[in-house]
Design an enzyme around this catalytic site. Structure first.
Site, PDB file in Angstrom:
ATOM      1  N   LYS A 227       0.762  -1.241   0.125  1.00 50.87           N
ATOM      2  CA  LYS A 227       0.068  -0.095  -0.147  1.00 50.87           C
ATOM      3  C   LYS A 227       0.824   1.386  -0.135  1.00 50.87           C
ATOM      4  CE  LYS A 227      -4.385  -1.876   1.592  1.00 50.87           C
ATOM      5  NZ  LYS A 227      -5.494  -1.752   2.606  1.00 50.87           N
ATOM      6  N   ARG A 262      -3.520 -10.122   5.126  1.00 47.95           N
ATOM      7  CA  ARG A 262      -4.024 -10.060   3.713  1.00 47.95           C
ATOM      8  C   ARG A 262      -3.042  -9.278   2.741  1.00 47.95           C
ATOM      9  NH1 ARG A 262      -6.374  -6.784   0.133  1.00 47.95           N
ATOM     10  NH2 ARG A 262      -8.226  -7.963  -1.367  1.00 47.95           N
TER      11      ARG A 262
END
Length: 284
Positions: A227, A262
């Site tokens: 991210k 995740r």
């Protein structure tokens, strides 16, 4: 690490959380996801990638047919089902791995569960579609409730909090209470503080530091893989160059008490988790 243990019920299956860190492999069958958009649009390639992630150690495969990156445009229910359901069916033909459907749409979730999925991963925390909680309750699927401030189209437009950790944790408790009031058994619920979903870099760091508080009340999933917060910290513009940063956060999250990670890079993350879990528990 003294991670709390939970039994997570997903359909007729039980996942023991807390004994070791579980890894969820990301399978985005979208043309526009921030890191791997378009890579797995071909169903055959998508299925092979899923099976490779299982071989690499993934306990769960999370399949998404609609990008939720900042600014992403929504897709129709029909298109989301077209992208995801055939792939779920094909994966289920080859493996009994847990399958999660990453969706905010109850109709998509219903058809995904019918096709063999076990878990509903709703980034809106059951707020986007008022029928989602009914699908979850009726199916007895496992559930992941996430915090998102705003929508994918608005969430990064100057997000602000007085106290990010407290506000996010209180929100998640309220969503658990709502789900339980509508028939979802609490033991079917995992929470996700939503790293990158309506948060600044500092908010994300605060939430990662706050994992030990959250995991005392519910099993915790952390999704920080590749991210933008990693890009900002390490000055890495290309998401594919953020492996080391992703692994750093994975290790931190595991030692802080996160139950599920995740991730895009399953094999490397499983290696990190095995080392961290061994050091923390002393079990070989």
């Amino acid at each position: 690490m003294a991670r709390k243990k939970y039994d997570w019920h997903c359909g007729n299956r039980t996942v023991h959380l807390g004994e070791k860190t579980r890894v969820m492999g990301i399978l985005n069958v979208t043309p526009d996801s921030f890191s791997d958009g378009g890579h797995f649009a071909d169903p055959e390639i998508a299925v092979q990638h899923a099976l490779q992630m299982v071989e690499d150690g993934a306990a769960i495969i999370d399949i998404g047919g609609e990008s939720t990156r900042p600014g992403a445009e929504p897709v129709s229910v029909k298109e989301e089902i077209r992208r995801t359901v055939p792939i779920i069916e094909k994966i289920r033909e080859h493996t009994e791995v847990l399958i999660s459907i990453d969706t905010m749409k109850s109709e998509t979730a219903f058809h995904a569960l019918e096709a063999g999925a076990d878990i509903i991963n709703d980034v809106s925390g059951f707020e986007a579609d008022d029928q989602m909680v009914n699908v979850a309750a009726a199916s007895e699927a496992g559930v992941i409730l996430m915090h998102m401030k705003g929508t994918p189209q608005t969430m990064q437009q100057n997000p602000s909090y007085e106290d990010a950790v407290t506000e996010v944790f209180q929100y998640l408790e309220k969503r658990i209470t709502f789900a339980v009031s509508r028939g979802v058994v609490r033991e079917r619920i995992v929470v996700d503080p939503g790293i990158g979903f309506g948060k600044t870099l500092e908010h994300n760091l605060q939430l990662l530091r706050g994992i030990p508080d959250l995991e005392k009340t519910a099993p915790v999933l952390i999704g920080a893989s590749r991210k933008s917060m990693i890009g900002k910290l390490l000055e890495r513009e290309d998401p594919s160059s953020r492996l080391a940063g992703s692994l750093g956060i994975a290790g931190w999250s595991a030692v802080s008490g996160a139950h599920i990670l995740r991730v895009h890079d399953v094999l490397d993350t499983c290696d990190v988790c095995r080392i961290v879990d061994t050091l923390c528990t002393g079990d070989l």
